[in-house]
Motif scaffolding. Sequence first.
Motif, mmCIF file in Angstrom:
data_model
loop_
_atom_site.group_PDB
_atom_site.id
_atom_site.type_symbol
_atom_site.label_atom_id
_atom_site.label_comp_id
_atom_site.label_asym_id
_atom_site.label_seq_id
_atom_site.Cartn_x
_atom_site.Cartn_y
_atom_site.Cartn_z
ATOM 1 N N PHE B 91 -3.678 -7.903 1.073
ATOM 2 C CA PHE B 91 -4.669 -7.593 1.911
ATOM 3 C C PHE B 91 -5.732 -6.744 1.261
ATOM 4 O O PHE B 91 -5.888 -5.749 0.853
ATOM 5 C CB PHE B 91 -3.919 -7.112 2.396
ATOM 6 N N ASP B 93 -7.405 -4.816 3.147
ATOM 7 C CA ASP B 93 -7.331 -3.133 3.686
ATOM 8 C C ASP B 93 -5.646 -3.101 3.372
ATOM 9 O O ASP B 93 -5.664 -1.642 3.870
ATOM 10 C CB ASP B 93 -7.747 -3.586 4.840
ATOM 11 N N ALA B 95 -2.704 -2.974 4.001
ATOM 12 C CA ALA B 95 -2.005 -3.180 5.507
ATOM 13 C C ALA B 95 -0.672 -3.074 4.720
ATOM 14 O O ALA B 95 0.239 -3.140 5.074
ATOM 15 C CB ALA B 95 -1.757 -4.930 5.717
ATOM 16 N N LEU B 96 -0.770 -0.967 4.701
ATOM 17 C CA LEU B 96 0.183 -0.296 4.659
ATOM 18 C C LEU B 96 0.455 -0.031 6.837
ATOM 19 O O LEU B 96 0.131 0.576 6.105
ATOM 20 C CB LEU B 96 -0.206 0.620 3.513
ATOM 21 N N MET B 97 1.963 0.043 6.448
ATOM 22 C CA MET B 97 2.554 1.064 7.682
ATOM 23 C C MET B 97 2.087 2.547 7.591
ATOM 24 O O MET B 97 3.108 3.090 6.581
ATOM 25 C CB MET B 97 3.696 0.299 7.580
ATOM 26 N N PRO B 98 1.611 3.020 7.943
ATOM 27 C CA PRO B 98 0.882 4.887 7.679
ATOM 28 C C PRO B 98 2.084 4.973 8.453
ATOM 29 O O PRO B 98 2.632 6.080 7.732
ATOM 30 C CB PRO B 98 -0.420 5.122 8.663
ATOM 31 N N TRP B 99 3.095 4.810 9.264
ATOM 32 C CA TRP B 99 4.148 5.643 9.560
ATOM 33 C C TRP B 99 5.569 5.200 8.156
ATOM 34 O O TRP B 99 6.550 6.308 9.036
ATOM 35 C CB TRP B 99 4.908 5.400 10.683
ATOM 36 N N ARG B 156 4.207 -4.277 -3.992
ATOM 37 C CA ARG B 156 5.079 -5.315 -2.288
ATOM 38 C C ARG B 156 5.501 -6.324 -2.311
ATOM 39 O O ARG B 156 5.749 -7.199 -1.964
ATOM 40 C CB ARG B 156 4.302 -4.477 -0.690
#
Lengths: 269, 263
Positions: B91, B93, B95-99, B156
Motif C-alpha cells: 500500500f 500509505d 497500511a500497518l497496524m499501529p497497535w 508482509r
Amino acid sequence: MATIAEASAARQGGGTRPILAHPLVLRLASVAVVCAAWEYAGRVPISPAFPTFLETMAALFDMIRDGSLGKAFAVTLEPLVIGLAASVIAGVGLGVLMGLNRFAEWLGAPLFIIAQAAPMAALIPIITFAYGIGLLAKVVTVCMMAMPVIVLNSLNAIRHTPTSLIEMGRSFQASRLNLIAKIILPSAAPVIFAGLRLGAASGFIGVILAELLITPTGIGDIITYNQSIAEYPKMYAAIFAIIAVSVLFIEALEWIELTLFRPEKRASA
Amino acid sequence: MTARAEHYASPSRVAVEVRGVSKIYDGGVEALNDISLYFPEGQLTTLLGPSGCGKTTLLKIIAGLIAPTSGSVKVEGREVTGPGPERAFVFQDFALMPWASVMRNVAFGLELRGVAKTERERVAQGYIGEVGLKGFEAAYPHALSGGMRQRVGLARALAVNAKVLLMDEPFSAVDEQTRRKFQEDLLRLVAQERKTFIFVTHSIEEAVYVSDRIVLLSKRPSRVSEIITPAIDRSVDPERIRRSQAYLDTVEAIWQGLKRYLE
C-alpha cells in the motif's frame, strides 16, 4: 537500530531535565496553586458560605473518621456502578453495531444525538413519573447521561477505521469476523476509550444530579443536608470527595486502556 | 525503443490478463475506458500515467478490491472475483497496524490464513531479515521511519508467498534517498524472487529504472496509450543504469509522450 537508540536516548534525556520541569511536579504544582487560591479566597472571605481549603479538609477527615462519608459513598456508588456498567456494555455494543451497519445507524443514532443535546436536569421530572424515586430512577439518570457519548464515540470510531487497513485485511482475504476483531475494533479502541472516559464523567454528574433532584441520598444527601444547616465545610468536603473519586476513576480507565489495549503506547511511554 | 527479443519470440506465460476493463464510479466519474492488457510472468510491469488517471483503480481491480463496471481480469487463468492468495498488495500509505509489532504486522497475512504462530513467525523472521529490518521485530510502526515502515509492508506482502505482487506507489511517501535505495533493492528482489510485479508510479525515472515493461495510460478516462519495453541492461552496477544512454533516452521519450496530457 538507530531509531530505537535515538528514541531511548531522548527518553533518558527527559530524565535528566530539571526536576522542576518534570510532568508530575508540574501537575502537583497546578493542584497546589488551586488549593492555595481556595485557601486565600476562603480567608478573605468572598462569602460566609465559602469555607477555606483547610477547614474543608478537616471536615473531610472528620467525615472519613466517623464513617459517614464511607456510608454515603456506598449509597451513591450503587446506582452509579450499575448505570455505568449498563452504559459501557450497551453503549459500546450499540455504537459498534451502528458503526458496522448503516441500517442500525439510521435507526439508532438520531435517538442518541438528541439525548446528548437534551438538558438532563429538565428531563428528571419525566424520569420520576416513569420510574419513581428509587434506585431505578437514579440508574436511568446515570445511563441517560453516560450512554449517548459512549454510543456516539464508538460509532464514529468504527466508522473512521482507515480505509487502507480494511483494504489490507481484505487483500489477505480476512473473514468478516477477523476483519472486525483484528482490524476494526483495535483501530477503534482509542476513540472508544475516549468516549468511555467522557461517559464516566457524565455518569458521575448524572448520579449527583439524581441525588440532588430526585431524593437526597448518599453524597447528594450530605451536600443538601449540610447546606440547609449551614455546615459549609462538610458540604464542600462532600463535593471535593466526589470530584476526587471521579478523577481517580477516569485515570483508572486510562490505565486499563494502556495496559490492555495499547501495547505501542506502553512501548514508548 | 528496441524491445528485448525474448518478449516476442517466446511470449513468457501470462500471469495477469486484463480484458476490456472499464470503471465508472458512482457519481459518474469515468476512471478507466476499455483497458486490455497482459502482464508477463516473472517481470515487473509499471503502470505509468498522469496523476489521477486511474492507475491505482486498475491495480485495485486486479487485486479484487474494486469491482470493474465491465470487463474481466484473469490471474493465472482464473477469473478474479475478489482478493486471492496468489496476489499480495503493497500500500501507498503502508497500511500497518499501529497497535501491532513489526513481527505481528509482517506475519499478519499468514495469521489471517490461520497459520500457527510459531510457523508464521519463522516465515516472517526470514522476510524481516530480507528487507533489512533484523533487530526491529519487537518495534512498533510509530518508532520507524517512513522507509522502514514500507519495508514492513513489503515483507508482509512477501511473507504470504503470492505469485503476483501489486505495488501501489510504494515509494511515494518515502524520501528521495531512501527511494533510490528502495529501487535498487526492488531490482534485486525481482531478479531473486521470480514473481510477477505490477507497479504503479507517477515518477517517469522510477518507472524506467525498475521496469521490464511500462504501460503508459492516458488521462481520465484512461486508455492504454503506449507500451514501452526499455532496453536497459540491468546486469551492470545499478549506479551506472541511471547514467546509461538507453535510460536517459527512454525517460525523455516518455516525458515527450506524457507532456501532451498536461496542457
